[in-house]
Design a protein around this motif. Structure first.
Motif, PDB file in Angstrom:
ATOM      1  N   GLU A  31       9.476  11.666 -10.201  1.00 33.53           N
ATOM      2  CA  GLU A  31      10.724  12.003  -9.517  1.00 33.53           C
ATOM      3  C   GLU A  31      11.801  10.946  -9.732  1.00 33.53           C
ATOM      4  N   VAL A  32      11.396   9.679  -9.849  1.00 37.72           N
ATOM      5  CA  VAL A  32      12.371   8.643 -10.171  1.00 37.72           C
ATOM      6  C   VAL A  32      12.941   8.898 -11.566  1.00 37.72           C
ATOM      7  N   ALA A  33      12.079   9.266 -12.499  1.00 42.45           N
ATOM      8  CA  ALA A  33      12.529   9.552 -13.864  1.00 42.45           C
ATOM      9  C   ALA A  33      13.432  10.780 -13.903  1.00 42.45           C
ATOM     10  N   ARG A  63      14.928   0.207  -6.481  1.00 36.91           N
ATOM     11  CA  ARG A  63      14.345  -1.013  -7.061  1.00 36.91           C
ATOM     12  C   ARG A  63      14.395  -0.963  -8.582  1.00 36.91           C
ATOM     13  N   VAL A  64      14.059   0.190  -9.171  1.00 39.66           N
ATOM     14  CA  VAL A  64      14.066   0.311 -10.626  1.00 39.66           C
ATOM     15  C   VAL A  64      15.470   0.097 -11.171  1.00 39.66           C
ATOM     16  N   LEU A  65      16.463   0.676 -10.527  1.00 42.95           N
ATOM     17  CA  LEU A  65      17.842   0.505 -10.987  1.00 42.95           C
ATOM     18  C   LEU A  65      18.259  -0.963 -10.934  1.00 42.95           C
ATOM     19  N   GLU A  66      17.831  -1.665  -9.893  1.00 41.99           N
ATOM     20  CA  GLU A  66      18.151  -3.091  -9.790  1.00 41.99           C
ATOM     21  C   GLU A  66      17.481  -3.889 -10.906  1.00 41.99           C
ATOM     22  N   LEU A  67      16.197  -3.596 -11.151  1.00 44.09           N
ATOM     23  CA  LEU A  67      15.458  -4.317 -12.184  1.00 44.09           C
ATOM     24  C   LEU A  67      16.006  -4.017 -13.574  1.00 44.09           C
ATOM     25  N   THR A 100       0.828  -1.205   0.000  1.00 42.36           N
ATOM     26  CA  THR A 100       0.000   0.000   0.000  1.00 42.36           C
ATOM     27  C   THR A 100       0.867   1.263   0.000  1.00 42.36           C
ATOM     28  N   ASN A 101       0.477   2.237  -0.798  1.00 43.56           N
ATOM     29  CA  ASN A 101       1.160   3.525  -0.835  1.00 43.56           C
ATOM     30  C   ASN A 101       0.696   4.331   0.370  1.00 43.56           C
ATOM     31  N   MET A 102       1.545   4.447   1.379  1.00 41.41           N
ATOM     32  CA  MET A 102       1.165   5.082   2.634  1.00 41.41           C
ATOM     33  C   MET A 102       1.306   6.600   2.606  1.00 41.41           C
ATOM     34  N   GLY A 103       1.778   7.158   1.508  1.00 43.33           N
ATOM     35  CA  GLY A 103       1.815   8.607   1.388  1.00 43.33           C
ATOM     36  C   GLY A 103       3.086   9.253   1.898  1.00 43.33           C
ATOM     37  N   ASP A 104       4.225   8.601   1.719  1.00 43.02           N
ATOM     38  CA  ASP A 104       5.518   9.174   2.098  1.00 43.02           C
ATOM     39  C   ASP A 104       6.377   9.255   0.839  1.00 43.02           C
ATOM     40  N   PRO A 105       6.132  10.251  -0.006  1.00 46.08           N
ATOM     41  CA  PRO A 105       6.798  10.282  -1.316  1.00 46.08           C
ATOM     42  C   PRO A 105       8.314  10.395  -1.245  1.00 46.08           C
ATOM     43  N   ARG A 106       8.843  11.094  -0.238  1.00 45.30           N
ATOM     44  CA  ARG A 106      10.299  11.199  -0.157  1.00 45.30           C
ATOM     45  C   ARG A 106      10.928   9.824   0.016  1.00 45.30           C
ATOM     46  N   ARG A 107      10.392   9.048   0.958  1.00 36.88           N
ATOM     47  CA  ARG A 107      10.904   7.698   1.170  1.00 36.88           C
ATOM     48  C   ARG A 107      10.674   6.830  -0.058  1.00 36.88           C
ATOM     49  N   ASP A 108       9.484   6.959  -0.650  1.00 39.71           N
ATOM     50  CA  ASP A 108       9.119   6.077  -1.752  1.00 39.71           C
ATOM     51  C   ASP A 108       9.909   6.359  -3.015  1.00 39.71           C
ATOM     52  N   VAL A 109      10.268   7.615  -3.251  1.00 40.35           N
ATOM     53  CA  VAL A 109      11.113   7.930  -4.405  1.00 40.35           C
ATOM     54  C   VAL A 109      12.465   7.247  -4.244  1.00 40.35           C
ATOM     55  N   GLU A 110      13.012   7.310  -3.031  1.00 42.89           N
ATOM     56  CA  GLU A 110      14.318   6.705  -2.781  1.00 42.89           C
ATOM     57  C   GLU A 110      14.276   5.202  -3.004  1.00 42.89           C
ATOM     58  N   ARG A 111      13.281   4.535  -2.396  1.00 44.74           N
ATOM     59  CA  ARG A 111      13.292   3.081  -2.482  1.00 44.74           C
ATOM     60  C   ARG A 111      12.832   2.569  -3.843  1.00 44.74           C
TER      61      ARG A 111
END
Length: 262
Positions: free
Chosen positions: A142-144, A116-120, A101-112
């Protein structure tokens, strides 16, 4: 009249391109109350999938590249399962973002998510496309921005680009959440470091959660806007959204413009 009936039934699409973002309204606050009440009929958007089956089955086949789907605020990862299933049938390696679930912490979620995207991408050997619903689209953008070489394209729907929670119905109920700071940072970054990967922004004037005007991206150079006629909660099962996603994923990525003013 016939076209309208066929579009209502899902047989034909109600999506249309918005060619000039400068001609569209600027955001001034949350969606109107009557628009927000329209979210009560969100389930009807899924009904159109039945009528849309022939045209969805004719969607362009995928090339197998990785597509990562990011849910909206407080939405479980399961909400994107129907779209991911559709994309896998087209031939894409469609996956959830992997964090529940997206808990609404975009700063943390952008980082993680970036990690994950870089690993994949390293595993698959080619850039990934990111598809984000609402706040999930903010995270995808923001990841992009941080890793343009790892991202082939970004497609967002119902995603606030400007104003954060101030232009959402959620703010009326829960107050301005943590995405307010993220929105301010994003606005600064849009000026200093514009997103360089191709962007497709899907918005709807029937959106009762995020003011559609706040979804318009006036900063990115390689951006297109597509208008659909769906509620916010219904976008994940709206066949027109699915068709736009499939079409854009199949398109060759245009050459990226160098950083600088749009």
């Amino acid at each position: 009249m016939l076209h309208a009936l066929l579009a209502t039934a899902g047989v034909r699409s109600r999506a249309r391109s918005a060619t000039d973002a400068d001609d569209l309204e600027r955001p001034s606050g949350p969606p109107a109350t009557w628009t927000a009440l329209g979210e009560l009929g969100s389930a009807l958007d899924a009904v159109r999938l039945v009528g849309a089956l022939p045209r969805l089955s004719a969607a362009p086949r995928g090339d197998g590249h990785l597509v990562v789907d990011i849910p909206g605020w407080q939405a479980p990862e399961l909400t994107g399962a129907p779209l991911r299933r559709f994309l896998r049938r087209l031939g894409y390696d469609a996956r959830g973002w992997g964090f529940g679930t997206n808990m609404g912490d975009p700063r943390r979620d952008v980082e993680r998510l970036a990690e994950r995207v870089l690993e994949l991408v390293e595993q698959t050997g080619s850039p990934a496309s990111l598809v984000g619903w609402s706040l999930g689209g903010v995270i995808a953008r923001e990841v992009a921005r941080r890793h343009p070489a790892a991202v082939r394209r970004v497609i967002t729907y119902g995603t606030p680009v400007t104003g954060g929670a101030g232009h959402t119905t959620i703010a009326r109920v829960y107050g301005r959440g943590s995405d307010v700071d993220a929105a301010r940072v994003a606005q600064r970054l849009d000026a200093e470091s514009p997103i360089r990967v191709p962007l497709t922004v899907v918005f709807s004037r029937r959106d009762g959660v995020v003011a559609w005007q706040a979804c318009i991206d006036r900063a990115s150079a390689a951006v297109e806007h597509v208008e659909v006629s769906s509620t916010h909660l219904g976008m994940g099962v709206d066949p027109d959204v699915w068709a736009v996603v499939a079409d854009r994923l199949a398109a060759p990525a245009p050459a990226m413009r160098p950083p600088g003013p749009a």
